[in-house]
Design a protein around this motif. Sequence first.
Motif, short mmCIF file in Angstrom:
data_model
loop_
_atom_site.label_atom_id
_atom_site.label_comp_id
_atom_site.label_asym_id
_atom_site.label_seq_id
_atom_site.Cartn_x
_atom_site.Cartn_y
_atom_site.Cartn_z
N VAL A 143 0.85 -1.19 0.00
CA VAL A 143 0.00 0.00 0.00
C VAL A 143 0.88 1.24 0.00
O VAL A 143 1.88 1.31 0.73
CB VAL A 143 -0.91 0.03 1.25
N ASP A 146 -0.32 7.17 0.61
CA ASP A 146 -1.60 7.88 0.52
C ASP A 146 -2.80 6.94 0.65
O ASP A 146 -3.94 7.35 0.52
CB ASP A 146 -1.70 8.65 -0.79
N GLY A 147 -2.50 5.65 0.90
CA GLY A 147 -3.58 4.69 1.11
C GLY A 147 -4.03 3.98 -0.15
O GLY A 147 -4.84 3.07 -0.10
N LYS A 148 -3.47 4.37 -1.31
CA LYS A 148 -3.84 3.70 -2.56
C LYS A 148 -3.00 2.44 -2.72
O LYS A 148 -1.89 2.35 -2.23
CB LYS A 148 -3.60 4.64 -3.74
N GLN A 153 -6.85 -2.48 -7.46
CA GLN A 153 -7.58 -2.96 -6.30
C GLN A 153 -8.15 -4.35 -6.53
O GLN A 153 -8.27 -5.14 -5.61
CB GLN A 153 -8.70 -1.98 -5.96
N ARG A 211 -4.48 5.65 10.14
CA ARG A 211 -5.14 5.70 8.83
C ARG A 211 -5.92 4.40 8.65
O ARG A 211 -5.69 3.42 9.34
CB ARG A 211 -4.11 5.90 7.72
N ARG A 213 -7.11 2.66 5.37
CA ARG A 213 -7.34 1.89 4.14
C ARG A 213 -6.95 0.42 4.23
O ARG A 213 -7.72 -0.47 3.86
CB ARG A 213 -6.61 2.57 2.97
N GLY A 214 -5.73 0.14 4.69
CA GLY A 214 -5.29 -1.25 4.75
C GLY A 214 -6.16 -2.10 5.64
O GLY A 214 -6.52 -3.23 5.28
N GLN A 216 -9.28 -1.43 6.56
CA GLN A 216 -10.66 -1.45 6.07
C GLN A 216 -10.86 -2.51 5.00
O GLN A 216 -11.83 -3.28 5.05
CB GLN A 216 -11.04 -0.07 5.52
N ILE A 217 -9.95 -2.58 4.04
CA ILE A 217 -10.14 -3.56 2.96
C ILE A 217 -9.87 -4.97 3.46
O ILE A 217 -10.51 -5.94 3.01
CB ILE A 217 -9.27 -3.22 1.73
N GLU A 280 -18.20 2.81 7.20
CA GLU A 280 -16.92 3.52 7.12
C GLU A 280 -16.77 4.56 8.21
O GLU A 280 -15.72 4.67 8.85
CB GLU A 280 -16.77 4.17 5.74
N LYS A 284 -14.05 4.36 11.35
CA LYS A 284 -13.04 5.38 11.65
C LYS A 284 -13.08 5.75 13.13
O LYS A 284 -12.04 5.82 13.79
CB LYS A 284 -13.27 6.62 10.79
#
Length: 370
Positions: A143, A146-148, A153, A211, A213-214, A216-217, A280, A284
């Motif tokens: 990852v 920036d979380g992308k 994906q 953060r 993203r990691g 969450q998915i 979501e 958070k």
Amino acid sequence: MMSIVVNLQHFRWLVPGFVIVGTAPCYLAAWGAWRLLSAALPHRIYQQGDDTLWSVYQRLVLFFFETYSGTEIHLYGDVDSLFKKKENVIYISNHQSTVDWIVINMLAVRQGMIGHIRYVLKDSLRYLPMYGFYFRQHGCIYVKRDGKFSKNQHTVERQLERFKKENTPVWMVVYPEGTRFNPNRPEVIKQSKQFAKERGLHNYEHVLAPRMRGFQISLEHLWDHVDAVYDVTLAYSHSIDPQTGERIKSPGMPSFLTATNPELHIYIKRIQVEDVPRNEGCLKSWMYERFKEKDLLLSSFYGSSNKGCNQRFPGPSVISRLSVRHTLPSFLFCCSVLVVSLMTEVGTAFYWQMALYGSITGCCWMAVTS
């Protein structure tokens, strides 16, 4: 004489470093052979063999970080959950040192899950010689800051879904802070505090604002595969300046291996996966609250030192010692393979070719597939 002994103490990390890094080409060769042999077999068979190989290598690492170093591990919180049974989990923790990665092994081996660890990693690690390529083959995810995702994906989701489809045992490791908390990098801490202030969050003193993203998915795709989230808070002994009483940088791997009687303090909170929100916004808030609790635990840990007490987390603790039978066989086996590889001219040539061309090929493959 005393000064010579003290000076030699500073080099205690050299032997572990040589063996751990030195056996990597041998490991890559063994993995490559298994990959070819299992090519015609179902992927789950390959995965089982891969996990077995990874378990052997990680037990070698643990030989040095537990047996050789004499580390004393203090466990707090939901300790029984660690020893009761094997579980598929998402593991989250505060992040402050390269030794944090070894702590995962220390906990997983006590549950019999050391071969099943996967990581959500920073994208820059994909080009780490030999390891970066292998981590991707082992099922790890890269990852960007920036979380992308460094790959599309769909590929990441397919990897996570495969764990579920093939019922693969997994400890999915996520460091929500994204980078290490280091008192020597005040600009990073300042940015974190500003981030928290703008969102009305807790004023984090000993962790960085997390953060999502990691985690969450991972949660989204492993929801009905994992049993729990292990929320781990980690602190190191000797991480307070004795003169000023202020927190200092946590030891890296070489410093940890050269320390006298190092101690680890690990607070474990087991959270049933059904109790983790999936919305979501709620997720958070849940994560921010987890890191608020970590910050309060760490404030207590470092505050006790300032009051002249031994550093520790609140509540009772268990000192956990790992039997040498968990690490010594891997140490002897891996060292034997390394010595045999370097004893002959052919073996030595193959070893260095594997180290050189394996690194180059792995980096090229990661670049092409990014």
